[in-house]
Design a protein around this motif. Structure first.
Motif, PDB file in Angstrom:
ATOM      1  N   ALA A  23       4.296  11.578  11.116  1.00 14.64           N
ATOM      2  CA  ALA A  23       3.315  10.588  11.590  1.00 14.64           C
ATOM      3  C   ALA A  23       2.221  10.358  10.557  1.00 14.64           C
ATOM      4  O   ALA A  23       1.627   9.275  10.497  1.00 14.64           O
ATOM      5  CB  ALA A  23       2.701  11.056  12.909  1.00 14.64           C
ATOM      6  N   ARG A  24       1.965  11.372   9.722  1.00 16.49           N
ATOM      7  CA  ARG A  24       0.894  11.244   8.730  1.00 16.49           C
ATOM      8  C   ARG A  24       1.189  10.172   7.690  1.00 16.49           C
ATOM      9  O   ARG A  24       0.285   9.706   6.995  1.00 16.49           O
ATOM     10  CB  ARG A  24       0.656  12.588   8.032  1.00 16.49           C
ATOM     11  CG  ARG A  24       0.067  13.653   8.943  1.00 16.49           C
ATOM     12  CD  ARG A  24      -0.297  14.901   8.158  1.00 16.49           C
ATOM     13  NE  ARG A  24       0.868  15.571   7.615  1.00 16.49           N
ATOM     14  CZ  ARG A  24       1.556  16.499   8.256  1.00 16.49           C
ATOM     15  NH1 ARG A  24       1.200  16.873   9.480  1.00 16.49           N
ATOM     16  NH2 ARG A  24       2.607  17.083   7.690  1.00 16.49           N
ATOM     17  N   THR A  25       2.452   9.788   7.526  1.00 18.46           N
ATOM     18  CA  THR A  25       2.826   8.812   6.500  1.00 18.46           C
ATOM     19  C   THR A  25       2.861   7.380   7.031  1.00 18.46           C
ATOM     20  O   THR A  25       3.136   6.455   6.268  1.00 18.46           O
ATOM     21  CB  THR A  25       4.200   9.156   5.913  1.00 18.46           C
ATOM     22  OG1 THR A  25       5.220   8.969   6.927  1.00 18.46           O
ATOM     23  CG2 THR A  25       4.238  10.602   5.431  1.00 18.46           C
ATOM     24  N   GLU A  26       2.598   7.179   8.313  1.00 15.88           N
ATOM     25  CA  GLU A  26       2.714   5.839   8.890  1.00 15.88           C
ATOM     26  C   GLU A  26       1.505   4.969   8.509  1.00 15.88           C
ATOM     27  O   GLU A  26       0.446   5.466   8.141  1.00 15.88           O
ATOM     28  CB  GLU A  26       2.809   5.927  10.421  1.00 15.88           C
ATOM     29  CG  GLU A  26       3.967   6.759  10.937  1.00 15.88           C
ATOM     30  CD  GLU A  26       5.330   6.142  10.656  1.00 15.88           C
ATOM     31  OE1 GLU A  26       5.390   4.952  10.261  1.00 15.88           O
ATOM     32  OE2 GLU A  26       6.345   6.852  10.836  1.00 15.88           O
ATOM     33  N   ASN A  27       1.702   3.640   8.620  1.00 18.89           N
ATOM     34  CA  ASN A  27       0.624   2.696   8.307  1.00 18.89           C
ATOM     35  C   ASN A  27      -0.429   2.627   9.405  1.00 18.89           C
ATOM     36  O   ASN A  27      -1.448   1.966   9.237  1.00 18.89           O
ATOM     37  CB  ASN A  27       1.209   1.282   8.116  1.00 18.89           C
ATOM     38  CG  ASN A  27       1.882   1.114   6.759  1.00 18.89           C
ATOM     39  OD1 ASN A  27       1.479   1.731   5.783  1.00 18.89           O
ATOM     40  ND2 ASN A  27       2.900   0.274   6.709  1.00 18.89           N
ATOM     41  N   LYS A 288       0.429   1.586  -1.067  1.00 15.27           N
ATOM     42  CA  LYS A 288      -0.114   2.217   0.133  1.00 15.27           C
ATOM     43  C   LYS A 288      -1.614   1.978   0.234  1.00 15.27           C
ATOM     44  O   LYS A 288      -2.335   2.064  -0.766  1.00 15.27           O
ATOM     45  CB  LYS A 288       0.148   3.731   0.099  1.00 15.27           C
ATOM     46  CG  LYS A 288       1.622   4.097   0.189  1.00 15.27           C
ATOM     47  CD  LYS A 288       2.204   3.805   1.551  1.00 15.27           C
ATOM     48  CE  LYS A 288       3.617   4.323   1.702  1.00 15.27           C
ATOM     49  NZ  LYS A 288       4.191   4.031   3.032  1.00 15.27           N
ATOM     50  N   PRO A 289      -2.101   1.710   1.448  1.00 16.06           N
ATOM     51  CA  PRO A 289      -3.545   1.530   1.609  1.00 16.06           C
ATOM     52  C   PRO A 289      -4.282   2.853   1.496  1.00 16.06           C
ATOM     53  O   PRO A 289      -3.729   3.917   1.802  1.00 16.06           O
ATOM     54  CB  PRO A 289      -3.674   0.954   3.023  1.00 16.06           C
ATOM     55  CG  PRO A 289      -2.447   1.430   3.744  1.00 16.06           C
ATOM     56  CD  PRO A 289      -1.363   1.524   2.702  1.00 16.06           C
ATOM     57  N   THR A 290      -5.516   2.795   1.058  1.00 20.09           N
ATOM     58  CA  THR A 290      -6.357   3.981   1.056  1.00 20.09           C
ATOM     59  C   THR A 290      -6.920   4.190   2.459  1.00 20.09           C
ATOM     60  O   THR A 290      -6.940   3.275   3.287  1.00 20.09           O
ATOM     61  CB  THR A 290      -7.514   3.822   0.073  1.00 20.09           C
ATOM     62  OG1 THR A 290      -8.352   2.734   0.518  1.00 20.09           O
ATOM     63  CG2 THR A 290      -6.999   3.528  -1.336  1.00 20.09           C
TER      64      THR A 290
END
Length: 309
Positions: A23-27, A288-290
């Motif tokens: 879940a930590r890698t989701e947008n 990837k967004p910050t």
């Protein structure tokens, strides 16, 4: 499956936690801490289900074949994606009261009380399985309409489940939610063009590739040329329009649910902003967004989403 009441071996519990850890890698935030505990548990269980079915379809299961064993198959069957999806669907039927006992996989066992407590129906869960079956048969999409039909299976069920879990589903909210979820799926496809191509999948519609004079070989380059960048910019604009269409969903609810839905919309906007900031060159790897960028977009959604009621 509450802490202290799980009769499964610790290794299986850890195995399930490893899937949930993705879940930590989701947008977008999956089950943030500000939500009521019942909502967090429900969203986590639904995420675990969705993540596992995607891992089966993408061939991203943990090595060793444990997921196959948990579903009643030989460990070697873990590489047979269609067989695994069939076994997964059989275990899903146990969640909804099949006669041959409780679910075998710990992530599906955790889903059973959520389904019971919230009166969830099988259809959204079955849609996610069918989307992954489609991924095994369909690797190219001729038209944008074809891609939207795929998103109806692969993405929209998740938003509908969120509305069901929080008791806020109405026809209008479902319509707005579908727009947001489809936009999130398209944004992810744009971020993952190179990764998907490595799996022999292209989610950029063929009609749009022809329009922008992009060949499949152009997507294999280490960096995107002008035509590929123009195509990605075009698809990004489409996804942004869908997000704008769905944004009134945020203003139609109140309290912590409003913040959660703003996180979904803001996550999509931040992902598209990252694609834009990369000059629409998605071929070197996923832009990837910050965290700062994500928070800024969520705040903007909360400021601008029109309130209703």
């Amino acid at each position: 499956m509450t802490p202290g009441h799980d009769s499964r071996p610790r290794s299986d519990t850890a195995h399930a936690r490893a899937t949930l850890g993705k879940a930590r890698t989701e947008n977008f935030p999956v089950a943030p801490a500000f939500l009521p505990r019942a909502w967090r548990e429900g969203l986590t269980a639904v995420y675990g289900y969705a993540r596992l079915v995607d891992d089966i379809g993408d061939g991203d299961l943990a090595p060793g074949g444990r997921d196959a064993e948990l579903l009643g198959l030989d460990p070697a069957a873990a590489d047979d994606r269609l067989l695994m999806l069939d076994a997964f669907e059989t275990d899903l039927k146990r969640v909804f009261g099949a006669a041959d006992g409780p679910p075998r996989h710990p992530l599906l066992l955790a889903l059973r009380p959520v389904v019971r407590d919230h009166g969830l129906t099988p259809e959204p869960f079955l849609g996610l399985i069918e989307a992954n079956r489609q991924d095994q048969r369909v690797t190219r999409y001729a038209t944008y309409g074809d891609l939207l039909a795929y998103c109806e299976l692969s993405a929209n069920p998740v938003g509908r489940l969120v509305l069901s879990l929080t008791g806020t589903a109405t026809p209008e909210r479902i319509r707005r939610s579908d727009a947001v979820c489809t936009a999130l799926q398209i944004a992810e496809h744009l971020q993952d063009v190179a990764e998907d191509l490595g799996r022999d999948r292209i989610y950029l519609p063929a009609e749009d590739m022809r329009r922008f004079h992009v060949a499949e070989t152009d997507l294999k380059a280490p960096s995107a040329g002008a035509s590929v960048r123009a195509l990605v910019a075009f698809e990004s604009a489409r996804a942004r329009e869908l997000l704008n269409e769905g944004t009134p969903l945020v203003g139609s609810v109140h309290g912590r649910l409003r913040l959660l839905l703003a996180g979904f919309v803001g996550g999509g906007r931040a992902a598209l902003r990252a694609v834009t900031d990369a000059g629409f060159d998605v071929l070197p790897g996923p832009p990837k967004p910050t965290k700062t960028g994500l928070l800024r977009e969520v705040a903007a959604v909360l400021r601008t989403a029109p309130r209703k009621g």
